[in-house]
Every structure is written in C-alpha cells, then in structure tokens.
Write an enzyme that holds these catalytic residues in place. Structure first.
Site, PDB file in Angstrom:
ATOM      1  N   ASP A 384       1.159  -1.109  -0.070  1.00  0.00           N
ATOM      2  CA  ASP A 384       0.018  -0.041   0.092  1.00  0.00           C
ATOM      3  C   ASP A 384       0.970   1.401   0.021  1.00  0.00           C
ATOM      4  O   ASP A 384       1.838   1.391   0.637  1.00  0.00           O
ATOM      5  CB  ASP A 384      -1.003   0.036   1.330  1.00  0.00           C
ATOM      6  CG  ASP A 384      -1.854  -1.172   1.234  1.00  0.00           C
ATOM      7  OD1 ASP A 384      -2.201  -1.490  -0.108  1.00  0.00           O
ATOM      8  OD2 ASP A 384      -2.497  -1.522   2.350  1.00  0.00           O
ATOM      9  N   GLU A 427      -9.421   0.367  -4.404  1.00  0.00           N
ATOM     10  CA  GLU A 427      -8.423   0.775  -3.494  1.00  0.00           C
ATOM     11  C   GLU A 427      -7.225   1.506  -4.553  1.00  0.00           C
ATOM     12  O   GLU A 427      -6.381   0.513  -5.383  1.00  0.00           O
ATOM     13  CB  GLU A 427      -7.559  -0.331  -2.674  1.00  0.00           C
ATOM     14  CG  GLU A 427      -8.552  -1.068  -1.716  1.00  0.00           C
ATOM     15  CD  GLU A 427      -7.862  -2.128  -0.834  1.00  0.00           C
ATOM     16  OE1 GLU A 427      -6.788  -2.393  -1.022  1.00  0.00           O
ATOM     17  OE2 GLU A 427      -8.518  -2.593   0.075  1.00  0.00           O
TER      18      GLU A 427
END
Length: 460
Positions: A384, A427
């Site tokens: 991430d 995402e």
C-alpha cells in the site's frame, strides 16, 4: 586145316566189321539220346538258374568246343578201328563210350548256364545234323521259356520295388515333418508397452510467445504438444520434443487450450500415448508448495490462498521495481512511499479479526480486508502506498500511479467498478507486481487478473 582157319578169319573179320558198324550206330544213337536227356536237364536247370557270370560262360564254351572235337575224333577212330581185331575194336568202343560219357558230362555242366548251352548247340551242328537240330530247337525253346520266365519274374520284382521305395519315401517326409513340428518353438508375442503417466505441465504466455514446461515422466521416449484455438475447435498437433519444455510462437490468448502427451515406443516403433492426456483450457492453473500459479503468475484472492508459513518479506524483484517507479515519480514531482508492505499470516489474522470486531460482521470486513492466508501482502508482491484509505482516491499521487505504474511492472490490483470481479472495494493505493508485459496488457485492456485469466474470487 588152313582153309578152315582162313574161313574162320574171314568170319571173324566179317563179324568185326558188322560189330564196328553197329557200335558206331549205337554211339550215334546214344549221343542223340544223351543229348536229348541232357537238353531236358538243361531246360529244367535253366528255369531254376537263369543267369551265370560271363567269365564262367566263356570257360565252359571253350570246354564244350574241345569236347566236340574229341567226339569227332572218336567217331573217326571208331570207323577206322572196324577193320582191326575184336580186341582193338572193343577197346576203341570202350574208349568211345567213355568219351561219349565225357561229352554227356560236359554237356550237362554246360546246360547249367543258358548262354553257354546256346554256344554248345551251335558247335554240335558240325558233329550230327539231326541231333543238333533237335538239340538246338529244344535248347532254344527252353532258353526262351526260361528267359521269359526269368524276365517276367524280374519285371514283377522291379514293379514291386518302386512301390516299396515309394512307400518308404512317402513315410520319410511324414516323420521329418513330425520331428520339425515337435522341435519348433512357438515365438511369444512381444509384451504390450504400457502407456506412460499423465504429464503435469505449466503454461506461461506473453504477448508474443507461449512457453510450456513439465516434469519428466518416467519411461517416456518423448512428448507431443497439442493446441486448441477455440472452445469448439479441433486439437492440432503443434510440436514434438524429447525435452521437458517447448516454446511456441502463439501469443497470449485466453481462448487457447493446450495439451501435452507423453509417449513410449513399442517394438515396432509405434507410439503409445499416455492414457489420460492433461488438457488445459487457457489459462492453466497449477500449485507448487501450496501456492497457486497461472501462466507463471502467482494468484492470491478469496478463492486461492497461501500456506500459513509462506513468505518472509517483499521479494527483491518487487522492491527493485518499486525503487525504479519511485524515481520516476520523483522526476514528475510525485512523492511515493510504502505504507504497508509484507504481512505475515499472523499479522493479517490479527488485523482482519479486528475489523470484524469493529464492524460486527465478517461480511462487512470481507469487502475491504482479506482473511488470513488470502492477503496479497503475504505473497511479498504487493504493498500500500502513502496513506491507505478513501482519502487517497483522486489525489495527484493516485492519478500518477494509475497512469504510470504499469511502466514498472505494477497494476492497480482492485480498480474502480471491478468489485464483483476482484471481491474487494476499489483501492487506488494497493499495487501488485506482475511484470511489465502483463501489467501493460491489463492496464490497456482494463481487465483484472480474474477477468484476464477467467478466475473466480470468492470464499468457499
């Protein structure tokens, strides 16, 4: 007295003359009779003994000739001696009788052999014409009869002999054939060759080629690769090799199916293929050490998980690609960093259950968080960026990543509008390394891994 003596002498002479002629006549008769008797004996002897040796015949012929000469001489002597005294005549007569007897004995001996008798008959013509004619006729008849009888008997024996010979010849092959049959060994048919085992192969494709690789099958003499270009298409023989891999010029195409068959050669060189060829519709999935791969790409989602002990950090390839991307972003005035990289099974388990407790249900947590073993963070290939959350969506950094990350081998793993395919909410901060080539294809096509490879993503 002298007259009486002279008369007596004349009487004696007359008597002697008379006796000489009688003796001579009787000698001829005796000879004829003897010849007749000898001829009959010769006929009987000829019938019983048909043949003698040629050497013996020649000897007896010479003996017969000499005997006939003596007989002629004896006859002359008898005529001459008739003018002599009684004593001389008697002696000569006795001699004639003996010589005649000798002739009889010789003739009898000669009669034993048919060919000699013929010679004797010819010689006898000189001595007595009438007797010889009778003798010749009798002898010739007897010889002819004996010869005919002998010839007939010989012919019968000759006729019988071939039959015996034929029988022997006929029987011999039978015995030989029987022996050959008994000693001939039956050849056992060659044992059937058992088909090799099923080939466990992998498919790895790019935009320009396809590579297939597999583990060697025990006892296999070679492998044949087949391809089917559409669902309803026919299998095409594509390539044959003795190696455990091959490369084809076919580019990546999700409609392609592949098949690899192993084979063994029998005694006649005929190929005996594996009983169950492993056919795979593209893409081909396989597992190795509990990890699922398709087209050489590791798959981790709600359907395919990782072992609990898998992974120990981001892979070096992933890190190198990130550093390259980070520099590229910096050149464009974008600052990027990794907020969350590798997560172990235990860390993911703790995080997931915290969300479940917070949201009060797994269904809610499942929309944005992966269950233990199903997180891409555990694979070492995903991370991430900057700050994870919906606030990142639409930022300059998010936009730059979405438009440039494929250049470095990354994709936005959960793009917007693909929730039903990936199983997760959008995402913009979650990146996954798949290699530059595949990353470009997916980015330009707008497809997810699940869509491109035809995979599912849902918990069982």
């Amino acid at each position: 007295m002298k007259k009486q003596t002279a008369i007596l002498l004349l009487c004696v002479c007359a008597l002697l003359t008379s006796c000489g002629e009688t003796d001579s006549s009787q000698g001829k008769v005796t000879t004829a009779g003897q010849t007749s008797a000898v001829t009959e004996q010769a006929s009987e002897t000829q019938t019983e003994q048909p043949e003698e040796t040629t050497a013996g015949q020649a000897t007896e012929s010479e003996t017969e000739t000499e005997t006939e000469t003596e007989t002629t001489t004896t006859t002359a002597k008898a005529t001459t001696t008739s003018k002599k005294t009684k004593k001389t005549t008697a002696t000569q007569a006795s001699t004639t009788t003996q010589e005649t007897t000798t002739t009889q004995e010789v003739t009898t001996t000669t009669a034993t052999a048919p060919p000699v008798t013929t010679t004797t008959t010819t010689a006898a013509v000189t001595t007595t014409a009438a007797t010889t004619t009778a003798k010749a006729t009798t002898t010739t008849s007897a010889m002819t009869t004996a010869k005919a009888t002998t010839t007939t008997a010989a012919a019968e024996q000759t006729t019988k002999a071939p039959k015996k010979t034929t029988a022997a010849v006929t029987e011999a092959p039978k015995e030989t054939t029987t022996t050959t049959t008994a000693t001939k060994k039956k050849e056992n048919p060659p044992a059937a060759v058992k088909a090799p085992g099923t080939v466990d192969f992998r498919v790895s494709t790019t935009s320009t080629k396809t590579k297939l690789s597999w583990k060697a099958v025990e006892g296999a003499d070679g492998y044949v690769v087949w391809i089917k270009r559409s669902k309803d298409g026919k299998w095409e023989r594509r390539k044959e090799t003795t190696n455990t891999s091959c490369q084809l010029k076919e580019p990546r195409n999700k409609n392609y199916s592949f098949c690899v068959k192993a084979y063994r050669l029998d005694a006649n060189g005929k190929k005996v293929y594996s009983e169950k060829a492993h056919a795979s519709a593209f893409p081909y999935l396989y597992k190795e050490n509990g990890v699922t791969y398709v087209d050489g790409i590791q798959i981790v989602n709600k359907t395919y998980s990782l072992p609990s002990d898998y992974g120990n950090g981001l892979t070096q390839t992933t890190l190198d690609a990130f550093y390259e991307m980070q520099r590229g972003a910096a050149n464009d005035g974008i600052s990027l960093w990794i907020t969350s990289g590798f997560r172990s099974y235990a860390v993911q388990s703790s995080l997931y259950w915290s969300y479940v407790n917070r949201d009060g249900s797994q269904w809610s947590a499942d929309q944005y968080s992966a269950r233990p073993g199903h997180s891409e963070h555990q694979s070492g290939l995903a991370f991430d960026l900057n700050f994870a959350g919906t606030a990142f969506n639409g930022t300059r950094e998010a936009q730059w990543i979405a438009g440039n990350c494929y250049k470095y081998g990354f994709i936005i793993r959960y793009p917007y509008g693909k929730e039903s395919k990936t199983g997760y909410n959008y995402e913009s901060w979650h990146c996954r390394y798949v290699g530059k080539e595949l990353a470009k294809i997916l980015t330009e096509s707008g497809l997810t891994l699940e869509e491109y490879y035809g995979l599912s993503s849902r918990y069982s």
